[in-house]
Each structure stands twice: as structure tokens, then as C-alpha cells.
Design an enzyme around this catalytic site. Structure first.
Site, PDB file in Angstrom:
ATOM      1  N   ASP A 275      53.497  47.612  -4.323  1.00  0.00           N
ATOM      2  CA  ASP A 275      53.359  46.222  -3.909  1.00  0.00           C
ATOM      3  C   ASP A 275      51.999  46.102  -3.222  1.00  0.00           C
ATOM      4  OD1 ASP A 275      53.482  43.915  -2.322  1.00  0.00           O
ATOM      5  OD2 ASP A 275      55.681  44.010  -2.332  1.00  0.00           O
TER       6      ASP A 275
ATOM      7  N   LYS B  23      37.857  35.157 -12.950  1.00  0.00           N
ATOM      8  CA  LYS B  23      37.965  33.748 -12.592  1.00  0.00           C
ATOM      9  C   LYS B  23      39.441  33.325 -12.579  1.00  0.00           C
ATOM     10  CE  LYS B  23      37.610  30.998 -16.825  1.00  0.00           C
ATOM     11  NZ  LYS B  23      38.958  30.589 -16.987  1.00  0.00           N
TER      12      LYS B  23
ATOM     13  N   HIS C 225      33.551  35.793 -18.672  1.00  0.00           N
ATOM     14  CA  HIS C 225      33.417  36.573 -19.906  1.00  0.00           C
ATOM     15  C   HIS C 225      32.440  35.938 -20.896  1.00  0.00           C
ATOM     16  CE1 HIS C 225      36.262  33.753 -21.768  1.00  0.00           C
ATOM     17  NE2 HIS C 225      35.874  34.224 -22.935  1.00  0.00           N
TER      18      HIS C 225
ATOM     19  N   LYS D  81      41.328  21.485 -25.946  1.00  0.00           N
ATOM     20  CA  LYS D  81      42.320  22.215 -26.745  1.00  0.00           C
ATOM     21  C   LYS D  81      42.855  21.274 -27.824  1.00  0.00           C
ATOM     22  CE  LYS D  81      43.002  25.736 -23.631  1.00  0.00           C
ATOM     23  NZ  LYS D  81      42.550  27.089 -23.920  1.00  0.00           N
TER      24      LYS D  81
ATOM     25  N   HIS E 253      32.254  28.503 -17.767  1.00  0.00           N
ATOM     26  CA  HIS E 253      31.585  28.884 -19.020  1.00  0.00           C
ATOM     27  C   HIS E 253      30.502  27.877 -19.435  1.00  0.00           C
ATOM     28  CE1 HIS E 253      34.894  31.559 -19.020  1.00  0.00           C
ATOM     29  NE2 HIS E 253      35.718  30.902 -19.802  1.00  0.00           N
TER      30      HIS E 253
HETATM   31  C1  BG6 Z   1      39.127  31.358 -20.923  1.00  0.00           C
HETATM   32  C2  BG6 Z   1      40.056  30.197 -20.736  1.00  0.00           C
HETATM   33  O1  BG6 Z   1      38.355  31.562 -19.767  1.00  0.00           O
HETATM   34  O2  BG6 Z   1      38.256  31.092 -22.010  1.00  0.00           O
HETATM   35  C3  BG6 Z   1      40.836  29.912 -22.000  1.00  0.00           C
HETATM   36  O3  BG6 Z   1      40.957  30.450 -19.669  1.00  0.00           O
HETATM   37  C4  BG6 Z   1      39.894  29.752 -23.172  1.00  0.00           C
HETATM   38  O4  BG6 Z   1      41.642  28.750 -21.861  1.00  0.00           O
HETATM   39  C5  BG6 Z   1      38.931  30.914 -23.232  1.00  0.00           C
HETATM   40  O5  BG6 Z   1      40.688  29.707 -24.343  1.00  0.00           O
HETATM   41  C6  BG6 Z   1      37.848  30.690 -24.282  1.00  0.00           C
HETATM   42  O6  BG6 Z   1      37.094  31.847 -24.443  1.00  0.00           O
HETATM   43  P1  BG6 Z   1      36.977  32.566 -25.847  1.00  0.00           P
HETATM   44  O7  BG6 Z   1      36.063  33.710 -25.626  1.00  0.00           O
HETATM   45  O8  BG6 Z   1      38.358  32.989 -26.243  1.00  0.00           O
HETATM   46  O9  BG6 Z   1      36.440  31.524 -26.773  1.00  0.00           O
END
Ligand code: BG6
Length: 469
Positions: free
Chosen positions: A93, A146, A176, A324, A238
Site C-alpha cells: 500500500d 499527466k 507522450h 473523439k 499535447h
Molecule cells: C492521451 C489521452 O494522452 O492521448 C487519450 O489521454 C488520447 O485520450 C491519447 O487518446 C492520444 O494519443 P495517441 O498517441 O494515442 O494518439
């Protein structure tokens, strides 16, 4: 920036400890990344997994094997076994000091650990405090995922808590998108081509538009997504990070901060966003997604305009749309040049403006849209100069592979700094405070009609550049 006095890296990390190893992100991304690193010969340390689940080393290895087999086509047996052999497990934990004593024991003689926290943000501070109390942070780096806060105030509060134990230089915040090869390509294309720099400004560019579109919904992430929405999920992080690479000044020097400093300057010049220039949409059916509040007003689509008050960009709108359940899965950014004047050619029509597009996906590449004479007719037609970035599809390191490798090697360039994070929250904060109404949209469309109104008078949203389009 505070100078780093702790966590200084003079050699690669000697252990990677992953908190939240039994979670979804590890299953979908991390084991695949570790396998690929092993296969590429760049993984060179033991890996300690930590989670609450009642597992042992063998259970972790079985889980990791399943995750690799589910995400990698025909994995190489030798590389997979070698990666699995690095794994060991600590159960515990995160609120219990004894967990960290067990982690300490599992780290053995390691002097320079990297702790990767793949856990809910509400637990970041608890784990970091636990590491601090156990005396594990002196030469450590801590990688966090994040979201870094929920708004400007919470981002500051989270950082203050982390900084009770760590110094800024020890915290590696993953976005990322910054580990994507085509995102790295943007900086190279912009600054390695001297034909671009003279025209990359308000004298030649009329506006910039960015699209992050996904052709799928929230799926099983209802709880998480309902609490964030498109603005917090992909735009504050992003999208703004990519726009900074499009808009920043050339970096000077080659220390890890040279690019990050220029991005920060760009964010600082960005005006706080105007809620009147913000459109939110929600796809039909979102309210039925598991764990979404049936009365939710969370946006699954957002479109906005941003302005940058500096010599290069003053008066050039930066438009972003993200959502989305849109028609395509694509991510791109386009600089649209000023329209040429009406000419005595082309049958009294004004030529369309040139466009320079950076496509992040699918099929990363760049396209310069020029115009030429249509054969036999007195008309303009597009003549596209296209470059695809990837030499061999799948050969480039994937984002998590690159970023975890960088974290283990103490390369900080691609991790976001707190000052930039605060600036991006500052920019979007008015939209969080005054989100405005939510417009429904049908799945498979480009969001609500109001998104088109947002750009009216300046432009229209360009159809994305898709392979074979
Ligand atoms: C993530 C989001 O950071 O990025 C997701 O939480 C999103 O909702 C994703 O789908 C998009 O990144 P990638 O690399 O999958 O296009």
C-alpha cells in the site's frame, strides 16, 4: 530554474522501479516499451514493479508476458525472456512506510534509481513522500504521468508537494506526444531548412490550424475522461506542446533547456484564451458510456482560437480542434500562408493559399501545398510536395520507449518543465472557468457546426491530409 544539486546523472540509472505496474497503462504501453527496449539492446537494468495486488515475481512475469503478447506481433522469444528476467515484484500500500522499506530492499545496492509513477495523480505526493522518508531520493529521478494538475492552482499545489521532497531537475513529466518521432521532426524541418525561416511569421502566415481527431469514443475510460474532457486530456498538454514547436524561436546552445526555454517564451507570449473563442461539443451517446455521469457536460470535442503576442505571431490566430468519435484518427498541424492577390491568370479566380502541413499520424510526414496550372485548362490546381518521415514503418522508437530510455539515461530534453506547465494552464484557465454551453454532435462528424463558425471570416477547417488523399 532551480539548479539541480541532487539527482545529478553521471551515468545511466541502475534500477527502474515502476509504481502501478498492475495498471492499465503498464498493460497497454509499458511492457511493450520495455520489450522493445530490450530487443533494441538499450535496456540494461533490473526492473522492480510495485502495486497493491497480491502478486509475486512469477505472477508479475506472467502478467507482463501476456501484455507483451497482446501488444507485440510475434515477439522475439529471447528478448521477451530477457526482459521478463529483469522483473521482480513488491506488494504494498503506498500509504504504508513498510512498502517503501520493501522497495528499498528490492533496490539492493542501486545508487541511481528511476521511479516511474503510473498511478492516479492523487497518489503522486503520497508515493514521493514515502520514497523520501525511506531515504530513496537522493540520486533518484521520478517520472510522472499527466495530468499534472487539474487547473493552474492544483498544478502549483501538486508541484509544491513534490518539491518538498524532490528538486525540479529530479522530476520528469511525461507528455507522450513529445516522444513521437514526427513531433521531433517538426523542430528539424523548421530549423534545418533556411527557406522556411524567412517566411515563418505573420508577414507570410495567415493562421495556423491543428487537428487531433480520433475516430473512437471514450470506451472503458468513462470515469477518467468524464473528469477531464478534451481540453484537459489533449489540448492543455499535447496540442499546446506541439504548437510551441511550430511557433517557438530557434533554440541556441544544446543543453537540455535550450528547446524548453524557447517553448516557455512562446507560451509566455500566448494570451489567456478567450471563452468567446471556444466551442465545446459532446458526441451523442457519451452519456451512456459506463461510469460517465448521465448529466455530464464534459466536452468530447473542443475547438478554440489562441493568439500569440510577439513579433513573429502577433495577429496570427492559432486554431485547435480535438475530439473523439470524429471521422478519422489523425493528428496534424498546418501553417496556412497568406492568399496571393487576384491575378490576370486563372480565369479571374484568386489562387488558394499555400499550406505547410506536419502530419503526426497516420503516416508521419510533411507536405507543402503549392499550386500549378491545370493541364489544358486556365485554372489553378494543387501541386503537393510530400515527404514521409518514416524510413521503415515501425522501426522508430515509440514514444514510451524513447521517453523511458531518456529517463534512464538522464536525458531531460523531452520532459515538460513545471514553468511551461503552469503557463499552459494559465492560457486555458479562462476556458475552464467559463466553459460555455455544450453542443451535441453526431458520431462520425467533425464536431458541432459551431466549430465552423469559430473560424469563419478567417478560414475553414482544412480536410486532413490523409494517406492517398
Ligand atoms: C492521451 C489521452 O494522452 O492521448 C487519450 O489521454 C488520447 O485520450 C491519447 O487518446 C492520444 O494519443 P495517441 O498517441 O494515442 O494518439
Amino acid at each position: 530554474m532551480a539548479k539541480r544539486t541532487r539527482g545529478h546523472v553521471d551515468k545511466a540509472a541502475d534500477v527502474l522501479a515502476i509504481f502501478g505496474i498492475s495498471g492499465d497503462l503498464a498493460k497497454k504501453m509499458t511492457f511493450r516499451a520495455l520489450y522493445r527496449m530490450q530487443k533494441a539492446g538499450v535496456l540494461d537494468c533490473p526492473i522492480v514493479g510495485v502495486a497493491l495486488d497480491d502478486w509475486d515475481d512469477e505472477a508479475l512475469r506472467a502478467h507482463a508476458r501476456g501484455a507483451v503478447e497482446a501488444t507485440v506481433k510475434d515477439p522475439d522469444g529471447e528478448a521477451l525472456e530477457a526482459m521478463l528476467a529483469r522483473l521482480s515484484y513488491v506488494q504494498g500500500d503506498y500509504g504504508d512506510d513498510a512498502t517503501f522499506e520493501r522497495v528499498k530492499k528490492a533496490l539492493g545496492d542501486a545508487k541511481q534509481p528511476v521511479f516511474y509513477l503510473e498511478i492516479p495523480p492523487s497518489l503522486f505526493a503520497t508515493v514521493v513522500k514515502g520514497l523520501g522518508t525511506a531515504g530513496l531520493v537522493d540520486r533518484a529521478h521520478v517520472v510522472i504521468e499527466k495530468p499534472f494538475g487539474h487547473d493552474l492552482e492544483s498544478a502549483r499545489a501538486l508541484n509544491a508537494e513534490l518539491c518538498e521532497v524532490l528538486e525540479e531537475g529530479q522530476i520528469l513529466r511525461i507528455d507522450h506526444y513529445l516522444g513521437k518521432e514526427p513531433v521531433l521532426d517538426i523542430t528539424y524541418l523548421r530549423f534545418a531548412n533556411s527557406i522556411l525561416e524567412p517566411v515563418w511569421n505573420r508577414s507570410y502566415i495567415s493562421h495556423v490550424q491543428m487537428t487531433i481527431a480520433e475516430d473512437f469514443g471514450v470506451d472503458d475510460r468513462g470515469r477518467f475522461y468524464d473528469s477531464v474532457g478534451a481540453m484537459r486530456d489533449v489540448i492543455q498538454n499535447h496540442a499546446l506542446q506541439v504548437l510551441a514547436l511550430i511557433g517557438m524561436e530557434p533554440p541556441s546552445g544544446n543543453d537540455p533547456d535550450s528547446v524548453r526555454d524557447k517553448k516557455l517564451e512562446f507560451f509566455r507570449a500566448m494570451r489567456a484564451a478567450d471563452p468567446k473563442r471556444y466551442v465545446r461539443g459532446q458526441y451523442d451517446g457519451f452519456l451512456e458510456v459506463k461510469d460517465v455521469d448521465p448529466k455530464s457536460t464534459t466536452e468530447t470535442f473542443a475547438a478554440l482560437e489562441l493568439q500569440v503576442d510577439n513579433w513573429r505571431w502577433s495577429g496570427v490566430p492559432f486554431f485547435i480542434r480535438a475530439g473523439k468519435c470524429l471521422p478519422e484518427k489523425t493528428s496534424e498541424v498546418t501553417a496556412v500562408f497568406r492568399r496571393p492577390p487576384l491575378l490576370g491568370i486563372g480565369h479571374g479566380k484568386t489562387p488558394e493559399p499555400n499550406q505547410c502541413t506536419f502530419r503526426i499520424e497516420p503516416e508521419p510526414g510533411s507536405r507543402m501545398r503549392m499550386f500549378q496550372k491545370k493541364a489544358i485548362a486556365e485554372e489553378f490546381e494543387p501541386a503537393d510536395l510530400e515527404v514521409l518521415f518514416e524510413g521503415e514503418p515501425g522501426a522508430d522508437p515509440e514514444p514510451y520507449e524513447r521517453l523511458l530510455g531518456d529517463a534512464l539515461n538522464g536525458v531531460h530534453t523531452l520532459f515538460t518543465r513545471q514553468d511551461a506547465i503552469e503557463e499552459t494552464w494559465r492560457v486555458v484557465q479562462p476556458l475552464l472557468d467559463h466553459p460555455g454551453k455544450i453542443h451535441p454532435y453526431e458520431k462520425g462528424t467533425w464536431g458541432p457546426a459551431a466549430a465552423g463558425d469559430l473560424v469563419k471570416g478567417v478560414t475553414h477547417w482544412s480536410a486532413p491530409w490523409l494517406p492517398n488523399s
